[in-house]
Write an enzyme that holds these catalytic residues in place. Structure first.
Site, PDB file in Angstrom:
ATOM      1  CB  THR A 103     -14.199 -25.691  42.111  1.00 12.20           C
ATOM      2  OG1 THR A 103     -14.515 -25.144  40.830  1.00 12.20           O
ATOM      3  CG2 THR A 103     -14.774 -24.808  43.200  1.00 12.20           C
ATOM      4  NE  ARG A 114     -10.553 -15.299  22.213  1.00 12.99           N
ATOM      5  CZ  ARG A 114     -11.158 -14.734  23.245  1.00 12.99           C
ATOM      6  NH1 ARG A 114     -12.124 -13.847  23.046  1.00 12.99           N
ATOM      7  NH2 ARG A 114     -10.809 -15.042  24.479  1.00 12.99           N
ATOM      8  CE  LYS A 121     -11.206 -26.974  38.703  1.00 18.19           C
ATOM      9  NZ  LYS A 121     -11.722 -27.343  37.379  1.00 18.19           N
ATOM     10  CB  ALA A 165     -13.201 -27.741  30.245  1.00 20.03           C
ATOM     11  CG  ASN A 169     -11.543 -32.398  39.573  1.00 15.54           C
ATOM     12  OD1 ASN A 169     -10.984 -33.449  39.873  1.00 15.54           O
ATOM     13  ND2 ASN A 169     -12.548 -32.349  38.728  1.00 15.54           N
ATOM     14  CB  SER A 197     -20.325 -30.467  44.442  1.00 10.13           C
ATOM     15  OG  SER A 197     -19.701 -30.261  43.205  1.00 10.13           O
ATOM     16  CB  ILE A 227     -18.695 -28.822  28.664  1.00  8.91           C
ATOM     17  CG1 ILE A 227     -17.881 -27.544  28.517  1.00  8.91           C
ATOM     18  CG2 ILE A 227     -18.068 -29.966  27.871  1.00  8.91           C
ATOM     19  CD1 ILE A 227     -16.562 -27.619  29.296  1.00  8.91           C
ATOM     20  N   GLY A 250      -9.178 -24.248  26.802  1.00  6.76           N
ATOM     21  CA  GLY A 250      -8.974 -23.948  28.224  1.00  6.76           C
ATOM     22  C   GLY A 250      -8.751 -25.231  29.005  1.00  6.76           C
ATOM     23  CE1 TYR A 303     -21.857 -26.670  34.793  1.00  6.04           C
ATOM     24  CE2 TYR A 303     -23.831 -25.780  35.815  1.00  6.04           C
ATOM     25  CZ  TYR A 303     -22.470 -25.972  35.815  1.00  6.04           C
ATOM     26  OH  TYR A 303     -21.714 -25.472  36.850  1.00  6.04           O
TER      27      TYR A 303
HETATM   28  P1  ATR Z   1     -12.108 -23.593  31.336  1.00  7.31           P
HETATM   29  O1  ATR Z   1     -10.954 -23.821  32.250  1.00  7.31           O
HETATM   30  O2  ATR Z   1     -13.446 -23.653  32.012  1.00  7.31           O
HETATM   31  O3  ATR Z   1     -12.071 -24.440  30.114  1.00  7.31           O
HETATM   32  P2  ATR Z   1     -10.845 -21.187  30.343  1.00  7.31           P
HETATM   33  O4  ATR Z   1      -9.536 -21.796  30.643  1.00  7.31           O
HETATM   34  O5  ATR Z   1     -11.103 -19.805  30.785  1.00  7.31           O
HETATM   35  O6  ATR Z   1     -12.048 -22.053  30.898  1.00  7.31           O
HETATM   36  O7  ATR Z   1     -11.069 -21.307  28.751  1.00  7.31           O
HETATM   37  C1  ATR Z   1     -11.970 -20.567  28.098  1.00  7.31           C
HETATM   38  C2  ATR Z   1     -12.050 -20.966  26.624  1.00  7.31           C
HETATM   39  O8  ATR Z   1     -13.111 -20.190  26.058  1.00  7.31           O
HETATM   40  C3  ATR Z   1     -10.826 -20.643  25.813  1.00  7.31           C
HETATM   41  O9  ATR Z   1     -10.714 -21.565  24.759  1.00  7.31           O
HETATM   42  C4  ATR Z   1     -11.134 -19.240  25.275  1.00  7.31           C
HETATM   43  O10 ATR Z   1     -10.461 -18.903  24.098  1.00  7.31           O
HETATM   44  P3  ATR Z   1      -8.993 -18.200  24.176  1.00  7.31           P
HETATM   45  O11 ATR Z   1      -8.034 -19.304  24.477  1.00  7.31           O
HETATM   46  O12 ATR Z   1      -8.807 -17.613  22.840  1.00  7.31           O
HETATM   47  O13 ATR Z   1      -9.093 -17.173  25.267  1.00  7.31           O
HETATM   48  C5  ATR Z   1     -12.602 -19.408  24.974  1.00  7.31           C
HETATM   49  N1  ATR Z   1     -13.334 -18.147  24.906  1.00  7.31           N
HETATM   50  C6  ATR Z   1     -13.845 -17.443  25.947  1.00  7.31           C
HETATM   51  N2  ATR Z   1     -14.489 -16.341  25.506  1.00  7.31           N
HETATM   52  C7  ATR Z   1     -14.381 -16.345  24.142  1.00  7.31           C
HETATM   53  C8  ATR Z   1     -14.846 -15.499  23.091  1.00  7.31           C
HETATM   54  N3  ATR Z   1     -15.562 -14.399  23.358  1.00  7.31           N
HETATM   55  N4  ATR Z   1     -14.564 -15.841  21.830  1.00  7.31           N
HETATM   56  C9  ATR Z   1     -13.849 -16.948  21.531  1.00  7.31           C
HETATM   57  N5  ATR Z   1     -13.382 -17.799  22.485  1.00  7.31           N
HETATM   58  C10 ATR Z   1     -13.634 -17.513  23.761  1.00  7.31           C
END
Ligand code: ATR
Length: 280
Positions: free
Chosen positions: A62, A154, A66, A133, A87, A16, A221, A131, A223
């Site tokens: 961040t 998942r 948040k 994002a 944010n 940033s 998303i 999640g 990077y």
């Molecule tokens: P952010 O806020 O950056 O979006 P987050 O809230 O931690 O991050 O979300 C992570 C996402 O990655 C979720 O969709 C998570 O799936 P779950 O809701 O089932 O936890 C997904 N994710 C992370 N590791 C994973 C893995 N090994 N296999 C499948 N999905 C995964």
């Protein structure tokens, strides 16, 4: 003179300051953007009370603050309220107003790369992940008027929770990761929002894109790396791709606009940021 900054932990690697220094210079404004790291064992409350006394025009927030910032706001915009996460804060005559620029920033980055998407809002979109994002991106797409936005994750419940945001705005089916793989040929736009595949040298992809339409647009998303295994699969099939670092630039563009009223054009910063990331 704009006093801007970032709170979070850890933030030493944040891009940033680099981005906002560029924006200040593009907008021909003077100012600074400083890192205000708040250690987990510090009092957040004390730091916020100090910050209220400082001359600060705006700041980003961040992880992990948040949500924690919300009680310190005087007002919150609709998008941030729906996300339950802020944010960006602007200080308007001593009043702190909270925003969330992720969803709109992502949408701007996608539309700037593929403006033709707006001429057919019935294109089928698949969001992979549920999640924070994914939530922002889903809501921004739904508000923009995209009519079919499915979600695969998942954990089914998190996807269903996000889908509630779209009621009355868009049609959504929640799919398992296996179902999404089977149905992949139906989608025109696929947006990968999970952390699977993150980190240089990481070759993981959350789902296989076998059967993808070559006319599809595939976005990730993540990077770091710039070109994930997910995007590599898409490229091999001949699909169009959309890189994650552009979301960083556009969500910051929107934050900068909230603080200064100026919308800077991204221009060659896309390539410059790519170089910075590749040099890491
Ligand atoms: P952010 O806020 O950056 O979006 P987050 O809230 O931690 O991050 O979300 C992570 C996402 O990655 C979720 O969709 C998570 O799936 P779950 O809701 O089932 O936890 C997904 N994710 C992370 N590791 C994973 C893995 N090994 N296999 C499948 N999905 C995964």
């Amino acid at each position: 003179m704009y006093h801007l900054g970032l709170i979070g932990f850890p933030i030493q690697q944040s891009l940033s300051p680099w981005i906002h220094d560029k924006y200040l210079s593009i907008a021909k404004l003077t100012g600074n953007y400083k890192l205000m790291e708040i250690d987990l064992n510090e009092s957040f409350d004390e730091r916020m009370l100090h910050l209220k006394d400082e001359e600060i025009h705006g700041f980003n927030i961040t992880v992990p603050y948040k949500e924690k910032i919300i009680p310190y706001l005087d007002d919150i915009d609709e998008e941030a309220k729906k996300m339950g996460a802020v944010n960006t804060v602007v200080n308007k005559n001593g009043k702190w107003i909270g925003y969330n620029t992720d969803g709109i920033g992502y949408l701007r980055s996608l539309i700037d790369a593929y403006p033709e998407l707006l001429s057919d809002l019935s294109k089928r979109i698949l969001i992979v992940g549920a999640g924070g994002a994914a939530r922002g991106i889903y809501y921004a797409l739904a508000v923009k008027g995209f009519e079919m936005i499915d979600i695969t994750n998942r954990t089914r419940e998190s996807a269903e929770d996000i889908a509630k945001l779209g009621e009355g705005l868009t049609a959504t089916t929640v799919l398992s990761l296996e179902e999404a793989e089977e149905e992949i040929a139906q989608y025109d736009v696929i947006i990968q929002t999970t952390s699977v595949g993150m980190g240089s040298g990481n070759n993981q992809s959350i789902i296989s894109l076998k059967g993808l339409k070559p006319s599809a647009i595939v976005s990730d998303i993540i990077y770091q790396p710039i070109e994930t295994a997910f995007l590599k699969q898409a490229k091999a099939i001949g699909a169009s791709i959309h890189y994650g670092h552009t979301m960083l630039l556009y969500q910051a563009q929107y934050a900068f606009e909230i603080w200064t009223g100026k919308r800077v054009s991204i221009g060659q910063l896309d390539d410059e940021l790519k170089n910075v990331l590749e040099g890491r």
